[in-house]
Design a protein around this motif. Structure first.
Motif, mmCIF file in Angstrom:
data_model
loop_
_atom_site.group_PDB
_atom_site.id
_atom_site.type_symbol
_atom_site.label_atom_id
_atom_site.label_comp_id
_atom_site.label_asym_id
_atom_site.label_seq_id
_atom_site.Cartn_x
_atom_site.Cartn_y
_atom_site.Cartn_z
ATOM 1 N N ASP A 1 0.816 -1.197 0.000
ATOM 2 C CA ASP A 1 0.000 0.000 0.000
ATOM 3 C C ASP A 1 0.862 1.263 0.000
ATOM 4 O O ASP A 1 0.541 2.220 -0.685
ATOM 5 N N ASP A 2 1.934 1.244 0.825
ATOM 6 C CA ASP A 2 2.812 2.416 0.893
ATOM 7 C C ASP A 2 3.418 2.745 -0.468
ATOM 8 O O ASP A 2 3.525 3.912 -0.838
ATOM 9 N N LEU A 3 3.798 1.717 -1.188
ATOM 10 C CA LEU A 3 4.403 1.924 -2.507
ATOM 11 C C LEU A 3 3.392 2.554 -3.467
ATOM 12 O O LEU A 3 3.726 3.482 -4.210
ATOM 13 N N ASP A 4 2.165 2.088 -3.429
ATOM 14 C CA ASP A 4 1.128 2.657 -4.295
ATOM 15 C C ASP A 4 0.839 4.110 -3.938
ATOM 16 O O ASP A 4 0.633 4.944 -4.822
ATOM 17 N N TYR B 1 10.900 -6.135 -3.449
ATOM 18 C CA TYR B 1 12.026 -6.789 -2.779
ATOM 19 C C TYR B 1 13.327 -6.062 -3.089
ATOM 20 O O TYR B 1 13.698 -5.913 -4.257
ATOM 21 N N PRO B 2 14.013 -5.590 -2.062
ATOM 22 C CA PRO B 2 15.236 -4.816 -2.276
ATOM 23 C C PRO B 2 16.346 -5.591 -2.987
ATOM 24 O O PRO B 2 17.118 -4.997 -3.739
ATOM 25 N N MET C 1 12.240 -2.429 4.825
ATOM 26 C CA MET C 1 11.830 -3.303 3.733
ATOM 27 C C MET C 1 12.114 -4.747 4.127
ATOM 28 O O MET C 1 12.962 -5.010 4.981
ATOM 29 N N PRO C 2 11.418 -5.681 3.477
ATOM 30 C CA PRO C 2 11.690 -7.095 3.768
ATOM 31 C C PRO C 2 13.062 -7.502 3.223
ATOM 32 O O PRO C 2 13.446 -7.104 2.130
ATOM 33 N N TYR D 1 13.090 7.137 3.362
ATOM 34 C CA TYR D 1 11.912 7.552 4.107
ATOM 35 C C TYR D 1 11.437 6.404 4.987
ATOM 36 O O TYR D 1 11.795 5.249 4.766
ATOM 37 N N SER D 2 10.651 6.757 5.990
ATOM 38 C CA SER D 2 10.143 5.756 6.916
ATOM 39 C C SER D 2 8.948 6.304 7.669
ATOM 40 O O SER D 2 8.710 7.518 7.689
#
Length: 116
Positions: free
Chosen positions: A1-4, A24-25, A50-51, A76-77
């Motif tokens: 959701d955050d990415l969207d 995925y980083p 991030m995972p 960001y966080s």
């Protein structure tokens, strides 16, 4: 959701911006650091939490390659204490911010970052 939400905010700032995003980083690092990657990003945004690989490690890995020294990187966080922000800036981040609650505030932050 955050990415969207971030992509929506960026598109509001400038609809002509193309966002290439990764969940995925490890995948992002593999592609960004690949010599076959022909697209040079104008900006890199990294979520600290991030995972798999944390954002500060992604920042260090990208900056260590020297290939992308000229590209601004923003971290960001949900939470961004001053000590964390200072550590990230000293590690090579160009910008840091705490995710805002309101979309309009998100758009203002991103507009300022992308125009600098």
């Amino acid at each position: 959701d955050d990415l969207d939400i971030m992509k929506q905010a960026i598109q509001h700032v400038d609809p002509d911006i193309f966002c290439l995003s990764f969940i995925y980083p490890e995948e992002a690092l593999k592609i960004i650091l690949s010599s076959d990657f022909v697209v040079t990003p104008d900006h890199i945004f990294i979520d600290i939490n991030m995972p798999g690989v944390p954002g500060d490690k992604c920042l260090k890995t990208i900056r260590a390659s020297r290939k992308h020294d000229h590209i601004p990187i923003t971290l960001y966080s949900t939470s961004m204490p001053d000590t964390v922000a200072e550590a990230l800036m000293s590690t090579g981040a160009d910008h840091v911010f705490q995710k805002p609650v309101r979309l309009k505030t998100y758009q203002e932050i991103l507009s300022n970052i992308l125009s600098s």
